[in-house]
Design a protein around this motif. Structure first.
Motif, short mmCIF file in Angstrom:
data_model
loop_
_atom_site.label_atom_id
_atom_site.label_comp_id
_atom_site.label_asym_id
_atom_site.label_seq_id
_atom_site.Cartn_x
_atom_site.Cartn_y
_atom_site.Cartn_z
N GLN A 35 0.81 -1.08 0.13
CA GLN A 35 -0.19 -0.09 -0.04
C GLN A 35 0.97 1.25 0.03
OE1 GLN A 35 -2.22 -1.11 3.49
NE2 GLN A 35 -4.14 -1.20 2.22
N LEU A 36 2.07 1.12 0.78
CA LEU A 36 2.79 2.42 0.73
C LEU A 36 3.60 2.87 -0.46
CD1 LEU A 36 4.12 4.48 2.26
CD2 LEU A 36 5.82 2.90 3.00
N SER A 37 3.98 1.47 -1.09
CA SER A 37 4.64 1.65 -2.32
C SER A 37 3.64 2.22 -3.34
CB SER A 37 5.17 0.34 -2.92
OG SER A 37 6.15 -0.27 -1.98
N TYR A 38 2.50 1.76 -3.47
CA TYR A 38 1.37 2.47 -4.36
C TYR A 38 1.23 3.74 -4.26
CZ TYR A 38 -2.96 2.81 -6.98
OH TYR A 38 -3.88 2.99 -7.88
N ALA A 39 1.01 4.16 -2.92
CA ALA A 39 0.80 5.49 -2.39
C ALA A 39 2.04 6.45 -2.80
CB ALA A 39 0.69 5.80 -1.06
N ILE A 40 3.36 6.08 -2.86
CA ILE A 40 4.28 6.70 -3.17
C ILE A 40 4.39 6.90 -4.79
CG2 ILE A 40 7.01 6.83 -3.47
CD1 ILE A 40 6.17 7.40 -0.67
N GLU A 41 4.05 5.98 -5.57
CA GLU A 41 3.91 6.15 -6.83
C GLU A 41 2.77 6.89 -7.58
OE1 GLU A 41 2.52 2.98 -10.60
OE2 GLU A 41 3.13 2.18 -8.71
N LYS A 42 1.74 6.83 -6.66
CA LYS A 42 0.67 7.84 -7.10
C LYS A 42 1.01 9.09 -6.87
CE LYS A 42 -2.49 5.48 -8.81
NZ LYS A 42 -2.82 5.70 -10.40
N ILE A 43 1.62 9.53 -5.45
CA ILE A 43 2.44 10.69 -5.14
C ILE A 43 3.32 11.26 -6.06
CG2 ILE A 43 3.84 12.08 -3.33
CD1 ILE A 43 2.72 10.13 -1.32
N ASN A 44 4.17 10.76 -6.61
CA ASN A 44 5.10 11.09 -7.70
C ASN A 44 4.41 11.32 -8.93
OD1 ASN A 44 7.57 10.89 -6.24
ND2 ASN A 44 7.88 8.81 -6.42
N ASP A 45 3.50 10.59 -9.42
CA ASP A 45 2.65 11.05 -10.48
C ASP A 45 1.97 12.23 -10.37
OD1 ASP A 45 3.26 8.67 -11.73
OD2 ASP A 45 1.36 7.93 -11.36
N TYR A 46 1.53 12.68 -9.16
CA TYR A 46 0.87 13.76 -8.78
C TYR A 46 1.94 14.85 -8.90
CZ TYR A 46 -0.83 17.77 -6.27
OH TYR A 46 -1.32 19.20 -5.86
N LEU A 47 3.11 14.63 -8.29
CA LEU A 47 4.13 15.85 -8.13
C LEU A 47 4.70 15.99 -9.58
CD1 LEU A 47 6.31 14.29 -5.22
CD2 LEU A 47 4.95 16.22 -5.18
N GLN A 48 4.84 15.03 -10.33
CA GLN A 48 5.41 15.32 -11.83
C GLN A 48 4.42 16.18 -12.62
OE1 GLN A 48 6.86 11.06 -13.06
NE2 GLN A 48 8.68 12.53 -13.21
N ASP A 49 3.13 15.74 -12.35
CA ASP A 49 2.12 16.46 -13.17
C ASP A 49 1.97 18.02 -12.74
OD1 ASP A 49 1.41 14.24 -14.70
OD2 ASP A 49 -0.47 13.91 -13.34
N ASN A 50 2.49 18.12 -11.48
CA ASN A 50 2.60 19.70 -10.85
C ASN A 50 4.02 20.21 -11.08
OD1 ASN A 50 -0.22 20.61 -9.65
ND2 ASN A 50 0.08 18.34 -9.32
N GLY A 51 4.92 19.54 -12.03
CA GLY A 51 6.16 20.24 -12.33
C GLY A 51 6.94 20.20 -11.04
N MET A 52 6.63 19.24 -10.30
CA MET A 52 7.60 18.98 -9.20
C MET A 52 8.53 17.63 -9.27
SD MET A 52 6.33 21.47 -7.05
CE MET A 52 7.00 21.31 -5.29
N PRO A 53 9.80 17.78 -8.62
CA PRO A 53 10.65 16.46 -8.70
C PRO A 53 9.97 15.50 -7.97
CG PRO A 53 11.53 18.22 -7.38
CD PRO A 53 10.45 18.77 -8.02
N LYS A 54 10.39 13.96 -8.26
CA LYS A 54 9.64 13.06 -7.32
C LYS A 54 10.60 12.75 -6.17
CE LYS A 54 10.53 9.67 -10.67
NZ LYS A 54 10.31 8.49 -11.04
N ILE A 55 9.76 11.86 -5.14
CA ILE A 55 10.61 11.56 -4.14
C ILE A 55 11.07 10.22 -4.44
CG2 ILE A 55 9.88 10.77 -1.83
CD1 ILE A 55 7.60 12.82 -1.60
N GLU A 56 12.28 10.05 -3.67
CA GLU A 56 13.05 8.85 -4.04
C GLU A 56 13.13 8.04 -2.70
OE1 GLU A 56 16.67 8.71 -5.95
OE2 GLU A 56 16.24 10.77 -7.02
N ARG A 57 12.98 6.46 -2.81
CA ARG A 57 13.03 5.71 -1.58
C ARG A 57 14.48 4.86 -1.75
NH1 ARG A 57 8.24 1.74 0.28
NH2 ARG A 57 9.16 1.13 2.29
N LEU A 58 15.16 5.06 -0.87
CA LEU A 58 16.34 4.23 -0.61
C LEU A 58 16.05 2.98 -0.27
CD1 LEU A 58 18.70 7.11 0.92
CD2 LEU A 58 18.31 6.49 -1.60
N ARG A 59 17.15 2.04 -0.59
CA ARG A 59 17.35 0.74 0.06
C ARG A 59 17.08 0.45 1.76
NH1 ARG A 59 21.55 -2.80 -3.62
NH2 ARG A 59 20.50 -2.49 -5.75
#
Length: 694
Positions: A35-59
């Motif tokens: 669920q968290l991974s899916y949420a991060i994916e949707k957040i990054n889609d939203y950020l990119q659509d609004n001209g913002m850089p993505k959030i990265e998740r480290l190992r």
């Protein structure tokens, strides 16, 4: 499409605690890893659509969150116990300067590297950058084995750079404590100076802005420390000699006596720090200088009203606000103090026309101070007038069902007003009830509001949003998304017409791209006919060539009485439905009742009524006569112009372009000698082309 409640909650959780791990997010929000991974994916889609850089998740489970995302979506203070703030190279340079200024012992590289926790190479690089900056102050950093690193230059220049450094460091976390540590200011001294500044406010019946109240005690402490070490100002610019005898000087004599400061130059310098300070409130005007400044402020408003062809309501309130800015600005210009934080780049792109008109209005102040008002100062007055015009153009919505908000601004009256009315326009769903300083907020009844919009984070249980005073249109929309998302739990994802067009172009041949854009825009954002009409005017800036066309220009071969001339120049606008008969009659009545000075150039008058007197859209007409006609016994004119506007600001571009032509003597002569309307239209087109080339 929307960023759903879960996605927005995850986004808030991460940006409010950048050190949090994925497992901690899962535990706090009761989410599975999937669920968290899916949420991060949707957040990054939203950020990119609004001209913002993505959030990265480290190992490791941690997140890399771009600064732009934190600034845009952070809603809580990051306390981060045990974390260390990392200074930028510019901030380290300012700290190095303060060490050079205040530390008595011989300074070696070790002193700087250990204090700032940096390497030798980093220090040398930072020092080189600092030396480049010090050149504009005519200061140098020298090194010798006997003296170590030390500053060389005039004491006055060192004081100028000292103020710049204090302002720079105060912006960083624990800036005040850092300065006190570096400069060896004791808690006892700071408390004493802060109390004395409060007494100075009482004696002068002023209230310094929050921003100035933070830096002023530190500036005063360092002046005291410098004088106690024998670092005395030997010379001051000649303009400082006029300080003696002012009420601020009398008050600061007591302050100087308290610390054994006997040198006249130091007393004058201390007084100047008070005179250049911005105020939130200023009740008294008991000196000849202040009376002159008030009269000049009144003249500026009269000039401004005449130039924009709009009568400002609540003139007394605007006059007080203008005076509160002009007084410290007057002294800053007189003593050649620089404004460090210029808002020029933030204001001019959106308010260039208004700024040009304010420039034409400010003459009375320039005459008083003896110099041209620099753009860095003038732009604050532009912001103030802009806020006032917008204030008078806003229709209040019924506040019963609205959340109530206050705006807290640490800056002066101009920026505070600008921010307050910007937010009122941006959030019609919210009832804005007050604009407060930080000190006013501390004693304000919290039961009166639900939301706080603030420039700096505050200690309050209420929902708060940190906002910058000057936002471009894209930033405004992002900030609106952020606020509405926080208040209602969802953030709308906007469909962009250009993006859709790019998709269509991949699979089809487009015959008329502009028409398709309009159709997409209409389908995605349905509007009423009235809204469509309004949006055509707001999306495309209205210029002189849009309103002054052949049908609105008349070249007469005879002279008319002034009332007939106004009726005649108004007729094309009446025929087009741009204005009403009531508007024309009101323009005539204004001349008879008030005798306003509506002559914008030799023999050129511009008749107008108010924004609520019957103008349906921005419009302008012009007529010329072979000779001048008497205008109600106090003016003569051979060129009569009528302008109409239903809004206090939409016509400013038209006025600026008109003034550009009228103020040029050669162009004005050609206009008056024109034989037919098309000659005037060609003249305008020619001047517009010349201006664009420049």
């Amino acid at each position: 499409m929307y960023l759903d409640e879960r996605g927005y909650t995850v986004l808030k959780t991460i940006v409010n605690n950048p050190a949090i791990t994925g497992k901690e997010v899962e535990a706090s929000l009761q989410l599975s890893r999937k669920q968290l991974s899916y949420a991060i994916e949707k957040i990054n889609d939203y950020l990119q659509d609004n001209g913002m850089p993505k959030i990265e998740r480290l190992r490791t489970g941690k997140f890399i969150i771009p600064v732009a995302v934190i600034e845009q979506y952070q809603t809580e203070e990051i306390t981060g116990d045990g974390t260390t703030y990392i200074y930028t190279d510019k901030e380290r340079g300012l700290l190095i300067f303060l060490m050079l200024l205040c530390v008595c012992e011989e300074l070696s590289i070790y002193h700087f590297t250990s204090k700032l926790e940096i390497s030798k190479n980093t220090f040398l690089t930072d020092l080189k950058k600092l030396e480049q900056r010090l050149e504009e102050y005519h200061l140098e950093v020298l090194y010798s084995r006997q003296e170590g690193y030390h500053l060389v230059g005039s004491e006055y220049a060192k004081r100028e750079m000292m103020v710049t450094s204090i302002r720079g460091i105060l912006k960083i976390p624990r800036g005040k404590e850092t300065i006190m540590d570096i400069c060896q200011i004791s808690e006892e001294m700071m408390e004493q100076v802060e109390k004395q500044i409060s007494m100075i406010e009482e004696r002068l019946q002023v209230r310094f802005t929050d921003e100035r109240l933070k830096e002023l005690p530190l500036i005063m402490c360092l002046i005291i420390i410098r004088t106690q070490k024998g670092r005395i100002l030997r010379e001051l610019p000649e303009t400082f000699q006029h300080i003696a005898g002012t009420k601020e000087y009398s008050v600061m004599l007591e302050f100087a006596k308290e610390y054994g400061i006997t040198w006249q130059t130091e007393k004058l310098f201390l007084t100047a720090q008070i005179q250049i300070s911005n105020f939130h409130t200023l009740q008294t005007r008991d000196s000849a200088q202040e009376e002159e400044l008030m009269r000049a402020s009144e003249e500026v408003i009269v000039n401004f009203e005449n130039l924009i062809c709009v009568t400002i309501n609540e003139r007394e309130t605007l006059l007080e606000a203008l005076f509160q800015h002009i007084k410290p600005a007057f002294y800053r210009m007189k003593y050649h103090y620089h404004i460090e934080q210029s808002i020029l780049d933030m204001v001019l792109p959106q308010y260039a026309s208004l700024h040009a008109i304010v420039r034409k209005s400010i003459g009375p102040v320039e005459k008083l101070v003896g110099v041209e008002v620099p753009d860095e100062e003038l732009v604050y007055i532009t912001a103030l007038f802009g806020a006032w015009l917008r204030r008078e153009g806003i229709l209040e919505l019924a506040p019963e069902a609205k959340k109530r908000a206050v705006v807290v601004c640490a800056n002066g009256i101009s920026v505070s007003n600008f921010l307050y009315f910007t937010l009122k326009e941006l959030f019609p769903e919210i009832d804005f009830i007050a604009c407060l300083s930080m000190r006013d907020f501390a004693t304000y009844d919290e039961t009166k509001f639900d939301i706080v919009f603030t420039m700096v984070r505050l200690e309050t249980a209420k929902t708060q949003f940190v906002v910058k005073p000057f936002l471009d249109e894209i930033s405004k929309m992002r900030f609106r998304d952020k606020v509405m998302g926080e208040l209602v739990g969802i953030v709308p994802r906007k469909l962009d017409v250009s993006t859709l067009l790019d998709v269509v172009q991949k699979y089809a041949d487009i015959k008329d791209e502009e028409a398709l854009k309009r159709e997409f825009a209409a389908a995605l954002n349905p509007e009423t006919e009235e809204e469509k009409s309004d949006n055509v005017r707001t999306k495309f800036q209205i210029g002189l060539k849009d309103v002054l066309v052949e049908e609105t220009v008349q070249v007469l071969d005879h002279v008319l009485p002034w009332e007939d001339a106004i009726q005649t120049v108004a007729k094309p606008l009446l025929d087009r439905g741009d204005i009403t008969e009531r508007y024309v009659q009101k323009a005539i009545d204004n001349i008879k009742a008030d005798k306003p000075f509506i002559m914008i150039a030799d023999g050129v008058i511009i008749a107008h009524a108010g924004v609520d007197d019957g103008a349906k859209r921005v419009c302008l007409s012009l007529l010329t006569m072979p000779e001048r006609t008497d205008v109600y016994g106090y003016m003569e004119a051979d060129v009569v112009i009528m302008i109409g506007t239903p809004d206090p600001t939409k016509h400013l571009e038209v006025l600026e372009q008109l003034n550009h032509i009228i103020e040029d003597k050669k162009s004005l002569q050609l206009l008056k000698k024109a034989k037919k309307p098309e000659d005037i239209i060609k003249l305008i087109q020619k001047r517009e082309k010349e201006k664009k080339k420049c």
